[in-house]
Design a protein around this motif. Structure first.
Motif, PDB file in Angstrom:
ATOM      1  N   VAL A 158       0.835  -1.205   0.000  1.00  0.00           N
ATOM      2  CA  VAL A 158       0.000   0.000   0.000  1.00  0.00           C
ATOM      3  C   VAL A 158       0.869   1.255   0.000  1.00  0.00           C
ATOM      4  CG1 VAL A 158      -1.657   1.337   1.350  1.00  0.00           C
ATOM      5  CG2 VAL A 158      -1.965  -1.135   1.096  1.00  0.00           C
ATOM      6  N   VAL A 159       1.876   1.284   0.879  1.00  0.00           N
ATOM      7  CA  VAL A 159       2.753   2.461   0.943  1.00  0.00           C
ATOM      8  C   VAL A 159       3.506   2.632  -0.364  1.00  0.00           C
ATOM      9  CG1 VAL A 159       4.723   3.505   2.116  1.00  0.00           C
ATOM     10  CG2 VAL A 159       2.970   2.327   3.445  1.00  0.00           C
ATOM     11  N   THR A 160       3.972   1.536  -0.955  1.00  0.00           N
ATOM     12  CA  THR A 160       4.670   1.603  -2.239  1.00  0.00           C
ATOM     13  C   THR A 160       3.783   2.208  -3.323  1.00  0.00           C
ATOM     14  OG1 THR A 160       6.090  -0.280  -1.727  1.00  0.00           O
ATOM     15  CG2 THR A 160       5.753   0.241  -4.054  1.00  0.00           C
ATOM     16  N   ALA A 161       2.523   1.752  -3.368  1.00  0.00           N
ATOM     17  CA  ALA A 161       1.596   2.274  -4.373  1.00  0.00           C
ATOM     18  C   ALA A 161       1.361   3.767  -4.194  1.00  0.00           C
ATOM     19  CB  ALA A 161       0.266   1.515  -4.293  1.00  0.00           C
ATOM     20  N   VAL A 162       1.254   4.199  -2.943  1.00  0.00           N
ATOM     21  CA  VAL A 162       1.010   5.623  -2.676  1.00  0.00           C
ATOM     22  C   VAL A 162       2.244   6.454  -3.008  1.00  0.00           C
ATOM     23  CG1 VAL A 162       0.548   7.312  -0.856  1.00  0.00           C
ATOM     24  CG2 VAL A 162      -0.747   5.172  -0.923  1.00  0.00           C
ATOM     25  N   VAL A 163       3.412   5.984  -2.585  1.00  0.00           N
ATOM     26  CA  VAL A 163       4.643   6.750  -2.795  1.00  0.00           C
ATOM     27  C   VAL A 163       4.962   6.864  -4.290  1.00  0.00           C
ATOM     28  CG1 VAL A 163       7.148   6.676  -2.490  1.00  0.00           C
ATOM     29  CG2 VAL A 163       5.643   6.286  -0.540  1.00  0.00           C
ATOM     30  N   VAL A 164       4.865   5.763  -5.016  1.00  0.00           N
ATOM     31  CA  VAL A 164       5.207   5.777  -6.439  1.00  0.00           C
ATOM     32  C   VAL A 164       4.118   6.436  -7.274  1.00  0.00           C
ATOM     33  CG1 VAL A 164       5.731   4.333  -8.446  1.00  0.00           C
ATOM     34  CG2 VAL A 164       6.646   3.725  -6.200  1.00  0.00           C
ATOM     35  N   GLY A 165       2.856   6.228  -6.876  1.00  0.00           N
ATOM     36  CA  GLY A 165       1.754   6.663  -7.727  1.00  0.00           C
ATOM     37  C   GLY A 165       1.194   8.042  -7.466  1.00  0.00           C
ATOM     38  N   SER A 166       1.514   8.653  -6.313  1.00  0.00           N
ATOM     39  CA  SER A 166       0.900   9.940  -5.979  1.00  0.00           C
ATOM     40  C   SER A 166       1.953  11.025  -5.772  1.00  0.00           C
ATOM     41  CB  SER A 166       0.035   9.793  -4.717  1.00  0.00           C
ATOM     42  OG  SER A 166      -0.506  11.044  -4.347  1.00  0.00           O
ATOM     43  N   VAL A 206      11.569  13.540  -7.275  1.00  0.00           N
ATOM     44  CA  VAL A 206      12.341  12.314  -7.508  1.00  0.00           C
ATOM     45  C   VAL A 206      11.660  11.467  -8.586  1.00  0.00           C
ATOM     46  CG1 VAL A 206      13.182  10.170  -6.452  1.00  0.00           C
ATOM     47  CG2 VAL A 206      13.236  12.311  -5.161  1.00  0.00           C
ATOM     48  N   GLY A 207      12.433  10.864  -9.451  1.00  0.00           N
ATOM     49  CA  GLY A 207      11.893  10.066 -10.541  1.00  0.00           C
ATOM     50  C   GLY A 207      11.264   8.768 -10.069  1.00  0.00           C
ATOM     51  N   ALA A 208      10.374   8.220 -10.901  1.00  0.00           N
ATOM     52  CA  ALA A 208       9.641   7.001 -10.545  1.00  0.00           C
ATOM     53  C   ALA A 208      10.577   5.809 -10.387  1.00  0.00           C
ATOM     54  CB  ALA A 208       8.584   6.710 -11.610  1.00  0.00           C
ATOM     55  N   ALA A 209      11.614   5.725 -11.210  1.00  0.00           N
ATOM     56  CA  ALA A 209      12.538   4.586 -11.134  1.00  0.00           C
ATOM     57  C   ALA A 209      13.275   4.562  -9.792  1.00  0.00           C
ATOM     58  CB  ALA A 209      13.535   4.645 -12.285  1.00  0.00           C
ATOM     59  N   ALA A 210      13.736   5.733  -9.349  1.00  0.00           N
ATOM     60  CA  ALA A 210      14.435   5.808  -8.071  1.00  0.00           C
ATOM     61  C   ALA A 210      13.493   5.476  -6.916  1.00  0.00           C
ATOM     62  CB  ALA A 210      15.026   7.199  -7.883  1.00  0.00           C
ATOM     63  N   LEU A 211      12.246   5.945  -6.996  1.00  0.00           N
ATOM     64  CA  LEU A 211      11.271   5.645  -5.947  1.00  0.00           C
ATOM     65  C   LEU A 211      10.968   4.152  -5.898  1.00  0.00           C
ATOM     66  CD1 LEU A 211       8.778   8.603  -6.468  1.00  0.00           C
ATOM     67  CD2 LEU A 211      10.323   8.288  -4.534  1.00  0.00           C
ATOM     68  N   ALA A 212      10.786   3.544  -7.071  1.00  0.00           N
ATOM     69  CA  ALA A 212      10.522   2.107  -7.118  1.00  0.00           C
ATOM     70  C   ALA A 212      11.710   1.324  -6.560  1.00  0.00           C
ATOM     71  CB  ALA A 212      10.236   1.674  -8.553  1.00  0.00           C
ATOM     72  N   GLY A 213      12.914   1.794  -6.847  1.00  0.00           N
ATOM     73  CA  GLY A 213      14.096   1.139  -6.307  1.00  0.00           C
ATOM     74  C   GLY A 213      14.149   1.225  -4.795  1.00  0.00           C
ATOM     75  N   TYR A 214      13.789   2.396  -4.249  1.00  0.00           N
ATOM     76  CA  TYR A 214      13.782   2.545  -2.802  1.00  0.00           C
ATOM     77  C   TYR A 214      12.738   1.627  -2.163  1.00  0.00           C
ATOM     78  CZ  TYR A 214      13.748   4.683   1.828  1.00  0.00           C
ATOM     79  OH  TYR A 214      13.833   4.883   3.180  1.00  0.00           O
ATOM     80  N   ALA A 222      11.735  -1.213  -3.373  1.00  0.00           N
ATOM     81  CA  ALA A 222      12.303  -2.560  -3.456  1.00  0.00           C
ATOM     82  C   ALA A 222      13.322  -2.779  -2.336  1.00  0.00           C
ATOM     83  CB  ALA A 222      12.950  -2.771  -4.822  1.00  0.00           C
ATOM     84  N   TYR A 223      14.083  -1.752  -2.030  1.00  0.00           N
ATOM     85  CA  TYR A 223      15.033  -1.823  -0.924  1.00  0.00           C
ATOM     86  C   TYR A 223      14.319  -2.115   0.390  1.00  0.00           C
ATOM     87  CZ  TYR A 223      17.424   0.396   3.034  1.00  0.00           C
ATOM     88  OH  TYR A 223      17.913   0.682   4.282  1.00  0.00           O
ATOM     89  N   LYS A 224      13.155  -1.488   0.618  1.00  0.00           N
ATOM     90  CA  LYS A 224      12.400  -1.734   1.846  1.00  0.00           C
ATOM     91  C   LYS A 224      11.907  -3.177   1.909  1.00  0.00           C
ATOM     92  CE  LYS A 224      12.489   2.209   4.055  1.00  0.00           C
ATOM     93  NZ  LYS A 224      13.095   2.305   5.403  1.00  0.00           N
ATOM     94  N   LEU A 225      11.528  -3.744   0.772  1.00  0.00           N
ATOM     95  CA  LEU A 225      11.092  -5.139   0.748  1.00  0.00           C
ATOM     96  C   LEU A 225      12.271  -6.066   1.066  1.00  0.00           C
ATOM     97  CD1 LEU A 225       8.870  -7.200   0.237  1.00  0.00           C
ATOM     98  CD2 LEU A 225       9.472  -7.136  -2.195  1.00  0.00           C
ATOM     99  N   LEU A 226      13.422  -5.792   0.490  1.00  0.00           N
ATOM    100  CA  LEU A 226      14.614  -6.583   0.793  1.00  0.00           C
ATOM    101  C   LEU A 226      15.016  -6.425   2.257  1.00  0.00           C
ATOM    102  CD1 LEU A 226      16.697  -5.812  -2.425  1.00  0.00           C
ATOM    103  CD2 LEU A 226      15.656  -8.011  -1.814  1.00  0.00           C
ATOM    104  N   GLN A 254      22.818   1.376  -4.813  1.00  0.00           N
ATOM    105  CA  GLN A 254      23.721   0.824  -3.793  1.00  0.00           C
ATOM    106  C   GLN A 254      22.940   0.179  -2.659  1.00  0.00           C
ATOM    107  OE1 GLN A 254      24.407   2.980  -0.585  1.00  0.00           O
ATOM    108  NE2 GLN A 254      25.049   0.988   0.194  1.00  0.00           N
ATOM    109  N   LEU A 255      21.847   0.815  -2.206  1.00  0.00           N
ATOM    110  CA  LEU A 255      21.038   0.265  -1.121  1.00  0.00           C
ATOM    111  C   LEU A 255      20.413  -1.072  -1.512  1.00  0.00           C
ATOM    112  CD1 LEU A 255      19.204   3.487   0.164  1.00  0.00           C
ATOM    113  CD2 LEU A 255      20.984   2.207   1.349  1.00  0.00           C
TER     114      LEU A 255
END
Length: 413
Positions: free
Chosen positions: A281-289, A303-311, A313-317, A368-369
């Motif tokens: 849910v947080v990922t969808a809100v952060v990337v989509g809004s 910040v660009g969508a690719a960098a946000l999606a990467g961050y 993904a970092y939280k999931l890892l 890197q993260l």
């Protein structure tokens, strides 16, 4: 009505409610100070930061040794927890007093003492929470932090209405909770040995060192972000942490549940599922809004969508590596876990060193993260697979509540 009662009981026994109440009381106290006691707002903010010390310290010195089964079976668990809290009060008090003195040099001696008083009283509250979780059951243990948080909320409201300083709002609740716990009769299964000062601290020393290593990386990361990508990166990281606040509440609850359960902890639980749902849910809100990102910080909105999606993904890892780390801690000997913990932080610090040389903006820092957190997760999985299945601490204690009594059994050596 019965369904509501059953749902409320399950929530009370869960660590999600503990984390939610604790976070809510901290935020509410800050808001009350902001609205009605602005002169002490900085004191309340710093106090909220310092309260992380008793939470992390008592989990390392009391909660993790109990979970890993390295506490001798003959020890009286509650007496040991009280002694650990008492022994750590002086060093924690000195650290907290120094922190207030350095951060707020214009504060008076009275201000400094009032700020650190709730921090010191939280030490026995947290220590007894972990002890009671093992000797009296999770539901009763959860009442300690839950009642403390609720009492802090009520105390802060009453103090604002009475024009009393807000930074002492937690003291009445802490005193009442500690009095209630200390006046209750001891459990019949409690061990008879009350360990000395050195033994009380040494059993959890390894986990304390590991916690300090983690803390050092937490402090280093934003500093490196500022060095490689400027002040904007620091703002963006802080804003993203705020956005992932609900996720971290549930993630913390899932790890505390594992530590409370010890070797009875399961891989698949409702709290783990809720953690993944919250991340999604947080990922969808952060990337989509972009509007939500703009509310948190203008720099985050850019910040660009690719960098946000990467961050994200970092939280999931990070979630995976956190769960595997706790699972490994529960089943490995303390020294083996310390090697694993230090090794994971060596990977993380290695990534930081590479970022200082290679990264030029926030996107590079995110790469890197992601890479380092994936390596950390793989490292813990390798360490878990190479851990002997029968490995456990000597003379371990496992106290399983049975209605109003408990029984003590030794874990495998």
């Amino acid at each position: 009505m019965r369904v509501l009662t059953s749902t409320a009981a399950r929530l009370q026994r869960s660590q999600v409610s503990v984390q939610a109440f604790t976070r809510l009381s901290s935020i509410s106290l800050f808001l009350l100070a902001s609205w009605a006691d602005g002169d002490r707002l900085a004191l309340v903010a710093l106090q909220g930061t310092l309260l992380a010390i008793p939470y992390a310290l008592m989990e390392a010195l009391v909660g993790r040794p109990l979970s890993a089964g390295v506490v001798p079976a003959a020890w009286n668990v509650e007496s040991w927890a009280k002694r650990v809290a008492a022994l750590t009060m002086l060093p924690v008090g000195l650290v907290a007093f120094t922190a207030v003195s350095v951060a707020l040099p214009d504060s008076s001696l009275t201000d400094r003492l009032f700020v650190i008083a709730p921090v010191l009283l939280q030490l026995p509250v947290e220590a007894l929470f972990w002890a009671c979780a093992r000797t009296r059951g999770t539901a009763r243990a959860n009442l300690l932090p839950q009642l403390t948080a609720i009492g802090t909320l009520l105390g802060g409201t009453a103090f604002v209405a009475s024009e009393v300083r807000v930074d002492v709002a937690a003291l009445p609740a802490q005193f009442l909770v500690l009095t209630w716990v200390l006046l209750r009769p001891r459990t019949g299964s409690a061990g008879r040995v009350r360990p000395g000062a050195r033994a009380s601290l040494s059993v959890g020393a390894v986990y304390c060192v590991a916690a300090l290593v983690d803390l050092s990386y937490t402090v280093a990361l934003p500093a490196v972000a500022g060095a490689v990508a400027g002040q904007t990166a620091v703002v963006v990281l802080r804003a993203l942490d705020l956005a992932f606040g609900p996720f971290h509440v549930v993630l913390s609850a899932s790890t505390r549940e594992d530590i409370v359960a010890g070797r009875r902890a399961r891989w698949v639980t409702a709290t783990r599922g809720l953690t993944l749902v919250t991340w999604l849910v947080v990922t969808a809100v952060v990337v989509g809004s972009e509007w939500v990102r703009g509310l948190l910080a203008a720099d985050l909105a850019a910040v660009g969508a690719a960098a946000l999606a990467g961050y994200c993904a970092y939280k999931l890892l990070l979630t995976v590596s956190t769960w595997t780390s706790v699972r490994h801690m529960i089943r490995a000997r303390p020294r083996r876990y310390l090697v694993s913990a230090v090794g994971s932080r060596a990977i993380a610090f290695g990534g930081v060193a590479v970022a200082l040389v290679w990264a030029t903006d926030f996107s590079d820092l995110v790469i890197q993260l992601v890479v380092c957190e994936a390596l950390v997760g793989a490292w813990f999985l390798v360490r878990m697979r190479s851990t002997p299945s029968d490995e456990a601490g000597p003379e371990a204690v496992e106290v399983v509540p049975e209605s109003r009594t408990s029984s003590v059994t030794a874990a495998p050596a």
